[in-house]
Design an enzyme around this catalytic site. Structure first.
Site, PDB file in Angstrom:
ATOM      1  CG  ASP A 166      -2.202   0.848   1.197  1.00  0.00           C
ATOM      2  OD1 ASP A 166      -2.231   1.940   0.060  1.00  0.00           O
ATOM      3  OD2 ASP A 166      -2.744   0.887   2.164  1.00  0.00           O
ATOM      4  CG  ASP A 167      -0.191   4.835   0.247  1.00  0.00           C
ATOM      5  OD1 ASP A 167      -0.651   3.982  -1.059  1.00  0.00           O
ATOM      6  OD2 ASP A 167      -0.733   5.808   0.658  1.00  0.00           O
ATOM      7  CB  CYS A 212      -6.669   2.613  -1.910  1.00  0.00           C
ATOM      8  SG  CYS A 212      -4.935   3.015  -1.063  1.00  0.00           S
ATOM      9  NE  ARG A 241      -5.810  -1.264  -1.752  1.00  0.00           N
ATOM     10  CZ  ARG A 241      -4.726  -2.051  -1.503  1.00  0.00           C
ATOM     11  NH1 ARG A 241      -4.972  -3.085  -0.539  1.00  0.00           N
ATOM     12  NH2 ARG A 241      -3.816  -1.745  -0.103  1.00  0.00           N
ATOM     13  CE  LYS A 284      -5.897  -0.057   1.960  1.00  0.00           C
ATOM     14  NZ  LYS A 284      -6.032   1.374   1.692  1.00  0.00           N
ATOM     15  CG  HIS A 326     -10.211   0.705   0.952  1.00  0.00           C
ATOM     16  ND1 HIS A 326      -8.565   1.762   0.490  1.00  0.00           N
ATOM     17  CD2 HIS A 326     -10.847   1.388   1.619  1.00  0.00           C
ATOM     18  CE1 HIS A 326      -8.894   3.264   1.529  1.00  0.00           C
ATOM     19  NE2 HIS A 326     -10.538   2.899   1.763  1.00  0.00           N
ATOM     20  CB  SER A 363      -6.469   3.481   4.540  1.00  0.00           C
ATOM     21  OG  SER A 363      -7.499   2.728   3.196  1.00  0.00           O
ATOM     22  CG  HIS A 408      -1.634   4.123   3.468  1.00  0.00           C
ATOM     23  ND1 HIS A 408      -2.062   5.030   4.827  1.00  0.00           N
ATOM     24  CD2 HIS A 408      -2.451   4.486   2.340  1.00  0.00           C
ATOM     25  CE1 HIS A 408      -3.292   5.322   4.769  1.00  0.00           C
ATOM     26  NE2 HIS A 408      -3.855   5.526   2.640  1.00  0.00           N
ATOM     27  CG  ASP A 463      -2.815   0.439  -3.273  1.00  0.00           C
ATOM     28  OD1 ASP A 463      -0.876   1.178  -2.370  1.00  0.00           O
ATOM     29  OD2 ASP A 463      -3.335   1.188  -2.303  1.00  0.00           O
ATOM     30  CG  ASN A 464      -1.978   4.336  -3.825  1.00  0.00           C
ATOM     31  OD1 ASN A 464      -2.766   3.881  -3.813  1.00  0.00           O
ATOM     32  ND2 ASN A 464      -1.549   4.695  -3.692  1.00  0.00           N
ATOM     33  CE  LYS A 479      -3.015   7.050  -1.182  1.00  0.00           C
ATOM     34  NZ  LYS A 479      -2.909   7.009  -0.025  1.00  0.00           N
TER      35      LYS A 479
HETATM   36 MG    MG Z   1      -2.648   2.676  -1.836  1.00  0.00          MG
END
Ligand code: MG
Length: 477
Positions: free
Chosen positions: A50-51, A90, A94, A147, A149, A172, A244, A296-297, A317
């Protein structure tokens, strides 16, 4: 009831007959016909950070974060340098991974709310066919760890979307904020500042989730799942909540990285990757398991040293410059995929189509699937079929790439009050010569812009936007 309805629905969607419906105690026709080959069906593991930014792994050039396990994975497998996600935040990202479709088609993006929140009433529509749902029709055991989301209410949880089991924080790790001193809480995080739930299937088992141990526990869940399912085909979706913000790390990894806390967190994730690959080797599954590691980003740059790095890519992001949507990606399958660096384009949506194809499961034909089969590039028989990429912000197309050229029709700062800016002619960058998107060459290449406009027109001609799933709140009737 819900899951059985779901199952019937996707079986219908995938065009499979009644023989595929398993009856307890009976062997279905499809199981009989699949009997011999099922032992050879490959396993699939997607490790989704994540991130994590494009520049946050040592094999992608980070000077002070050490990621020896992912580096080894890359040396034994493929390191993709032009790999994209379906959105720069996010939830829509996803949705793209799990459905193989741009989020605009499923309605899992919005101009009103960019992601789902704890007060969101919506989630992934039942009509979407996730990787897990499709693989279930091929006899796979499926698990989601981490996660989610894509909706925290029961109809939208992993167990309603093709996963046999779920263990994780459903959104998150910075949501459900209940304490801490303003923005400073992110820089000196304590687990009790965020009242996020930890769920086991549909039940909350811990709240607030102890985030200090969350990465370690996700890895343990993953390793246990692999060992318990070593004799049958499986799909494991391991979506870490970190790096994240707020950043948390277990004590064995604290103060270990030259990069500080962010580096500690990434290094704990890397260690987990090593444990997972070691488990596959030890269980004799390495040659039959396709593992993908990506994010994811891009990095959340507004969090200063607690956010990651997009390396030489522009921005991070939340926006449609490369730093927001191009991710570090490593693919691993010893003895099967051709080791090396792949400069061809790929996207998370392509994992959907590639995995279903490798599993011998039909890709849905009653809808537009944006994913493409990356097998030629994976196995060294040809190039990636992906030649274009569309960059959405919410429900609006901001940019498009064809070959090495990327045109920005609109730009907007990732966060804050900055206004959307329209570009006519669009900003044009050559991402091979200028990966940092610094030098606008639109005036020199009107023919390239015209060509990209044609691709965009083709794309939009087939586009039926899904109904916005992110805007509705639980409090609204
Ligand atoms: Mg993310």
């Amino acid at each position: 009831m819900e899951s059985s309805l779901n199952r019937r629905h996707f079986i219908k969607v995938l065009g499979l007959g009644a023989a595929s419906l398993a009856v307890p105690g009976c062997t279905s026709l499809s199981e009989l016909s699949a009997g011999k080959s099922s032992a050879k069906k490959p396993n699939f593991i997607i490790i989704f950070c994540d991130d994590l930014g494009y520049g946050d792994l040592s094999c992608f050039g980070h000077p002070t974060i050490r990621t020896p396990c992912v580096d080894r994975m890359a040396a034994e497998g493929q390191r993709w340098t032009n790999f994209y996600v379906g959105a720069s935040v996010c939830t829509p990202s996803r949705a793209a991974l799990l459905t193989g479709r741009l989020p605009i088609r499923s309605g899992m993006c919005s101009d009103k709310r960019r992601v789902l929140f704890p007060d969101s009433a919506g989630g992934l529509p039942e009509s979407e066919v996730t990787i897990a749902e499709a693989l279930k029709t091929g006899g796979y055991t499926t698990a989601c760890v981490g996660k989610w989301h894509l909706g925290h209410l029961k109809p939208y949880l992993p167990t309603s979307n093709g996963f046999d089991s779920y263990f994780g924080i459903p959104y998150s790790n910075d949501m459900d904020r209940v304490g801490g001193p303003g923005r400073q809480a992110f820089f000196e995080p304590k687990t009790e500042y965020w009242n996020v739930p930890l769920m086991q299937n549909e039940d909350i088992t811990e709240r607030p989730a102890d985030q200090n141990t969350i990465t370690k526990r996700y890895t343990e869940q993953a390793v246990t799942f692999i060992s318990q399912n070593k004799n049958k085909p499986f799909f494991l979706y391991l979506a870490h909540n970190l790096p994240h913000v707020p950043l948390f790390v277990s004590k064995d990894f604290r103060d270990k990285s030259l990069r500080g806390l962010y580096g500690d967190v990434v290094q704990e994730i890397d260690h987990g990757v090593g444990r997972i690959l070691d488990t596959l080797r030890r269980e004799g599954l390495a040659e039959n398991t396709f593992v993908v590691f990506t994010s994811d980003n891009g990095p959340w740059l507004t969090f200063d040293q607690h956010g990651g790095s997009a390396g030489l890519l522009r921005e991070g992001k939340g926006c449609t410059f490369e730093g927001g949507m191009r991710e570090p990606c490593v693919m691993w399958w010893p003895g099967r995929i051709k080791p090396g660096v792949v400069n061809d384009m790929g996207a998370t949506m392509d994992l959907y189509t590639t995995i279903l194809t490798l599993a011998g499961v039909k890709v849905p034909t009653d809808r537009i699937v944006d994913g493409l089969d990356l097998s030629p590039a994976l196995f060294g028989t040809g190039s990636s079929p992906r030649k274009t990429m569309f960059y959405y912000r919410g429900a609006k197309l901001y940019a498009a790439r064809k070959g090495p050229y990327k045109a920005h029709f609109f730009t907007k700062p990732a966060y804050g009050k900055g206004q959307e800016k329209r570009h006519e002619p669009p900003l044009l960058y050559h991402l091979g010569h200028d990966p940092s998107e610094k030098y606008d060459i639109s005036k020199d290449h009107p023919e390239v812009i015209q060509d990209i406009h044609k691709e965009v027109a083709l794309h939009l001609a087939n586009l039926i936007p899904g109904q916005d799933q992110l805007a509705k709140r639980i409090t609204e009737k």
